[in-house]
Design a protein around this motif. Structure first.
Motif, PDB file in Angstrom:
ATOM      1  N   ALA A 121     -23.287  16.661   0.770  1.00 23.73           N
ATOM      2  CA  ALA A 121     -23.329  15.614   1.786  1.00 23.73           C
ATOM      3  C   ALA A 121     -22.892  14.273   1.213  1.00 23.73           C
ATOM      4  O   ALA A 121     -22.632  13.340   1.965  1.00 23.73           O
ATOM      5  CB  ALA A 121     -24.744  15.503   2.349  1.00 23.73           C
ATOM      6  N   LEU A 122     -22.825  14.181  -0.106  1.00 26.31           N
ATOM      7  CA  LEU A 122     -22.416  12.943  -0.772  1.00 26.31           C
ATOM      8  C   LEU A 122     -21.185  13.223  -1.633  1.00 26.31           C
ATOM      9  O   LEU A 122     -21.301  13.427  -2.845  1.00 26.31           O
ATOM     10  CB  LEU A 122     -23.557  12.395  -1.637  1.00 26.31           C
ATOM     11  CG  LEU A 122     -24.819  11.951  -0.898  1.00 26.31           C
ATOM     12  CD1 LEU A 122     -25.897  11.594  -1.894  1.00 26.31           C
ATOM     13  CD2 LEU A 122     -24.507  10.772   0.012  1.00 26.31           C
ATOM     14  N   PRO A 123     -20.006  13.260  -1.034  1.00 28.25           N
ATOM     15  CA  PRO A 123     -18.779  13.529  -1.800  1.00 28.25           C
ATOM     16  C   PRO A 123     -18.577  12.486  -2.891  1.00 28.25           C
ATOM     17  O   PRO A 123     -19.028  11.344  -2.776  1.00 28.25           O
ATOM     18  CB  PRO A 123     -17.681  13.444  -0.738  1.00 28.25           C
ATOM     19  CG  PRO A 123     -18.372  13.629   0.566  1.00 28.25           C
ATOM     20  CD  PRO A 123     -19.720  13.028   0.387  1.00 28.25           C
ATOM     21  N   SER A 124     -17.907  12.887  -3.955  1.00 29.01           N
ATOM     22  CA  SER A 124     -17.599  11.950  -5.037  1.00 29.01           C
ATOM     23  C   SER A 124     -16.134  12.113  -5.426  1.00 29.01           C
ATOM     24  O   SER A 124     -15.550  13.174  -5.247  1.00 29.01           O
ATOM     25  CB  SER A 124     -18.492  12.207  -6.253  1.00 29.01           C
ATOM     26  OG  SER A 124     -18.299  13.528  -6.740  1.00 29.01           O
ATOM     27  N   LYS A 125     -15.566  11.039  -5.951  1.00 34.23           N
ATOM     28  CA  LYS A 125     -14.173  11.049  -6.380  1.00 34.23           C
ATOM     29  C   LYS A 125     -14.103  10.893  -7.891  1.00 34.23           C
ATOM     30  O   LYS A 125     -14.732   9.999  -8.448  1.00 34.23           O
ATOM     31  CB  LYS A 125     -13.395   9.928  -5.688  1.00 34.23           C
ATOM     32  CG  LYS A 125     -13.239  10.121  -4.193  1.00 34.23           C
ATOM     33  CD  LYS A 125     -12.404   9.012  -3.570  1.00 34.23           C
ATOM     34  CE  LYS A 125     -12.221   9.232  -2.083  1.00 34.23           C
ATOM     35  NZ  LYS A 125     -11.400   8.165  -1.463  1.00 34.23           N
ATOM     36  N   PHE A 126     -13.332  11.775  -8.517  1.00 31.32           N
ATOM     37  CA  PHE A 126     -13.173  11.744  -9.969  1.00 31.32           C
ATOM     38  C   PHE A 126     -11.772  11.248 -10.306  1.00 31.32           C
ATOM     39  O   PHE A 126     -10.780  11.830  -9.871  1.00 31.32           O
ATOM     40  CB  PHE A 126     -13.399  13.145 -10.548  1.00 31.32           C
ATOM     41  CG  PHE A 126     -13.129  13.235 -12.021  1.00 31.32           C
ATOM     42  CD1 PHE A 126     -14.015  12.719 -12.948  1.00 31.32           C
ATOM     43  CD2 PHE A 126     -11.955  13.815 -12.487  1.00 31.32           C
ATOM     44  CE1 PHE A 126     -13.767  12.798 -14.308  1.00 31.32           C
ATOM     45  CE2 PHE A 126     -11.687  13.894 -13.834  1.00 31.32           C
ATOM     46  CZ  PHE A 126     -12.592  13.382 -14.738  1.00 31.32           C
ATOM     47  N   HIS A 182     -20.862   8.122  -6.092  1.00 37.06           N
ATOM     48  CA  HIS A 182     -21.081   8.439  -4.678  1.00 37.06           C
ATOM     49  C   HIS A 182     -21.038   7.156  -3.854  1.00 37.06           C
ATOM     50  O   HIS A 182     -22.040   6.438  -3.750  1.00 37.06           O
ATOM     51  CB  HIS A 182     -22.424   9.145  -4.484  1.00 37.06           C
ATOM     52  CG  HIS A 182     -22.533  10.443  -5.232  1.00 37.06           C
ATOM     53  ND1 HIS A 182     -21.951  11.617  -4.783  1.00 37.06           N
ATOM     54  CD2 HIS A 182     -23.144  10.745  -6.401  1.00 37.06           C
ATOM     55  CE1 HIS A 182     -22.211  12.586  -5.639  1.00 37.06           C
ATOM     56  NE2 HIS A 182     -22.916  12.087  -6.634  1.00 37.06           N
ATOM     57  N   ASN A 183     -19.900   6.869  -3.271  1.00 39.60           N
ATOM     58  CA  ASN A 183     -19.741   5.632  -2.502  1.00 39.60           C
ATOM     59  C   ASN A 183     -20.601   5.611  -1.248  1.00 39.60           C
ATOM     60  O   ASN A 183     -21.013   4.552  -0.783  1.00 39.60           O
ATOM     61  CB  ASN A 183     -18.272   5.435  -2.123  1.00 39.60           C
ATOM     62  CG  ASN A 183     -17.395   5.219  -3.334  1.00 39.60           C
ATOM     63  OD1 ASN A 183     -17.841   4.663  -4.326  1.00 39.60           O
ATOM     64  ND2 ASN A 183     -16.145   5.658  -3.255  1.00 39.60           N
ATOM     65  N   LYS A 184     -20.878   6.802  -0.704  1.00 40.25           N
ATOM     66  CA  LYS A 184     -21.644   6.857   0.541  1.00 40.25           C
ATOM     67  C   LYS A 184     -23.127   6.573   0.338  1.00 40.25           C
ATOM     68  O   LYS A 184     -23.893   6.533   1.298  1.00 40.25           O
ATOM     69  CB  LYS A 184     -21.460   8.224   1.213  1.00 40.25           C
ATOM     70  CG  LYS A 184     -20.095   8.418   1.859  1.00 40.25           C
ATOM     71  CD  LYS A 184     -20.051   9.676   2.697  1.00 40.25           C
ATOM     72  CE  LYS A 184     -18.712   9.811   3.411  1.00 40.25           C
ATOM     73  NZ  LYS A 184     -18.659  11.024   4.260  1.00 40.25           N
ATOM     74  N   MET A 185     -23.547   6.386  -0.921  1.00 41.52           N
ATOM     75  CA  MET A 185     -24.947   6.073  -1.177  1.00 41.52           C
ATOM     76  C   MET A 185     -25.361   4.778  -0.487  1.00 41.52           C
ATOM     77  O   MET A 185     -26.531   4.578  -0.147  1.00 41.52           O
ATOM     78  CB  MET A 185     -25.193   5.939  -2.681  1.00 41.52           C
ATOM     79  CG  MET A 185     -25.259   7.249  -3.432  1.00 41.52           C
ATOM     80  SD  MET A 185     -26.604   8.313  -2.894  1.00 41.52           S
ATOM     81  CE  MET A 185     -28.018   7.289  -3.228  1.00 41.52           C
ATOM     82  N   LYS A 186     -24.413   3.886  -0.256  1.00 42.41           N
ATOM     83  CA  LYS A 186     -24.722   2.619   0.403  1.00 42.41           C
ATOM     84  C   LYS A 186     -25.233   2.848   1.829  1.00 42.41           C
ATOM     85  O   LYS A 186     -25.951   2.019   2.374  1.00 42.41           O
ATOM     86  CB  LYS A 186     -23.479   1.731   0.419  1.00 42.41           C
ATOM     87  CG  LYS A 186     -23.029   1.303  -0.977  1.00 42.41           C
ATOM     88  CD  LYS A 186     -21.788   0.430  -0.913  1.00 42.41           C
ATOM     89  CE  LYS A 186     -21.359   0.013  -2.307  1.00 42.41           C
ATOM     90  NZ  LYS A 186     -20.130  -0.826  -2.299  1.00 42.41           N
ATOM     91  N   GLY A 187     -24.867   3.984   2.415  1.00 41.04           N
ATOM     92  CA  GLY A 187     -25.334   4.299   3.757  1.00 41.04           C
ATOM     93  C   GLY A 187     -26.802   4.657   3.805  1.00 41.04           C
ATOM     94  O   GLY A 187     -27.402   4.734   4.886  1.00 41.04           O
ATOM     95  N   PHE A 188     -27.416   4.881   2.643  1.00 34.49           N
ATOM     96  CA  PHE A 188     -28.829   5.227   2.580  1.00 34.49           C
ATOM     97  C   PHE A 188     -29.710   4.002   2.353  1.00 34.49           C
ATOM     98  O   PHE A 188     -30.910   4.128   2.157  1.00 34.49           O
ATOM     99  CB  PHE A 188     -29.081   6.262   1.474  1.00 34.49           C
ATOM    100  CG  PHE A 188     -28.615   7.634   1.842  1.00 34.49           C
ATOM    101  CD1 PHE A 188     -29.488   8.560   2.381  1.00 34.49           C
ATOM    102  CD2 PHE A 188     -27.295   7.999   1.670  1.00 34.49           C
ATOM    103  CE1 PHE A 188     -29.059   9.826   2.732  1.00 34.49           C
ATOM    104  CE2 PHE A 188     -26.853   9.257   2.011  1.00 34.49           C
ATOM    105  CZ  PHE A 188     -27.730  10.177   2.551  1.00 34.49           C
ATOM    106  N   GLU A 189     -29.106   2.827   2.357  1.00 32.32           N
ATOM    107  CA  GLU A 189     -29.878   1.593   2.214  1.00 32.32           C
ATOM    108  C   GLU A 189     -30.462   1.220   3.576  1.00 32.32           C
ATOM    109  O   GLU A 189     -30.094   0.233   4.208  1.00 32.32           O
ATOM    110  CB  GLU A 189     -28.998   0.470   1.663  1.00 32.32           C
ATOM    111  CG  GLU A 189     -28.514   0.720   0.243  1.00 32.32           C
ATOM    112  CD  GLU A 189     -27.640  -0.409  -0.266  1.00 32.32           C
ATOM    113  OE1 GLU A 189     -27.294  -1.305   0.546  1.00 32.32           O
ATOM    114  OE2 GLU A 189     -27.303  -0.409  -1.462  1.00 32.32           O
TER     115      GLU A 189
END
Length: 255
Positions: free
Chosen positions: A110-115, A173-180
């Protein structure tokens, strides 16, 4: 007449002692890439070694599709620079000639990451990561945070010493900001519980809670007060010492 002989003799000696002109440097002959069929009979390697053995992934434990590349018409000296029997150097730039090796996206969670493969390739050699840490095959390995925290995969370097710690989730995980935000849990017979994820991530790192206390997925209906009283889930911190006790109901149950 005598003077003529003397002049000729001196001239001969002078010319004989003059430094020779430097030989014209040899032009570099570009290496010719030979075909697969030519290689079987031409490359010295295959005078002793079985071509078929070195055209299959057996020698690398099945982690690189040699046969697929052979079938496409590529051969050893297009990717490797043979150095006798000591080692075979891989041309680190050869892969990017065909494959997009810049950004690799891991999107199985659910939390894609870019390498950023390109950035890492500038700092390290291929063999630093392949095949001991990562297999050379897309999607061959399912990377979990539990593995990373134990020092596997990305965790081999991202331990807070060689590179930033893997617990710094927002780095990848850039989408972690959505969990704030505040998470609301419905409770029958009591007021709903509102959990401020932003407040807790400001005070603690992600690995303080995940995955040892909470799985990285929704936990609706799975947290029980009996477990908290035993020091599990929220009760791990809310024990009256680290944070307010779970017996202080009004702190979490509103309304």
């Amino acid at each position: 007449m005598k003077w003529l002989v003397v002049v000729i003799t001196i001239s001969t000696l002078i010319l004989g002692c003059s430094p020779k002109k430097a030989d014209k440097p040899l032009e570099k002959v570009p290496q010719r890439v030979i075909s697969r069929d030519e290689a079987v009979g031409s490359l010295p390697c295959f005078k002793c070694h079985s071509y078929q053995k070195f055209s299959t992934p057996l020698q690398m434990g099945g982690v690189f599709p040699h046969q697929k590349h052979m079938d496409a018409g590529y051969h050893c000296n297009q990717c490797h620079d043979p150095k006798g029997h000591q080692h075979i150097v891989v041309n680190r730039n050869i892969c990017s000639n065909c494959h997009n090796m810049k950004i690799i996206v891991f999107d199985r969670t659910a939390l894609p990451s870019k390498f950023d493969h390109e950035a890492h390739a500038k700092m390290f050699n291929c063999k630093d990561c392949h095949p001991n840490i990562f297999l050379m095959s897309a999607g061959a390995t399912r990377v979990t945070m539990k593995d990373i925290y134990s020092g596997a995969y990305c965790g081999a370097c991202h331990d807070g010493k060689k590179a930033f710690a893997s617990s710094e989730c927002v780095k990848c995980h850039n989408k972690m900001k959505g969990f704030e935000k505040e998470l609301s849990y419905k409770v029958e017979g009591m007021g709903n519980v509102v959990f401020s994820h932003k407040f807790h991530t400001t005070a603690f790192s992600c690995d303080s809670c995940h995955p040892k206390l909470f799985d990285m997925k929704k936990t609706q209906g799975k947290m029980k007060m009996d477990d908290m009283y035993q020091g599990k889930t929220c009760g791990s911190c809310h024990n009256g010492n680290i944070a307010t006790a779970v017996t202080d109901c009004g702190k979490c149950h509103k309304g």
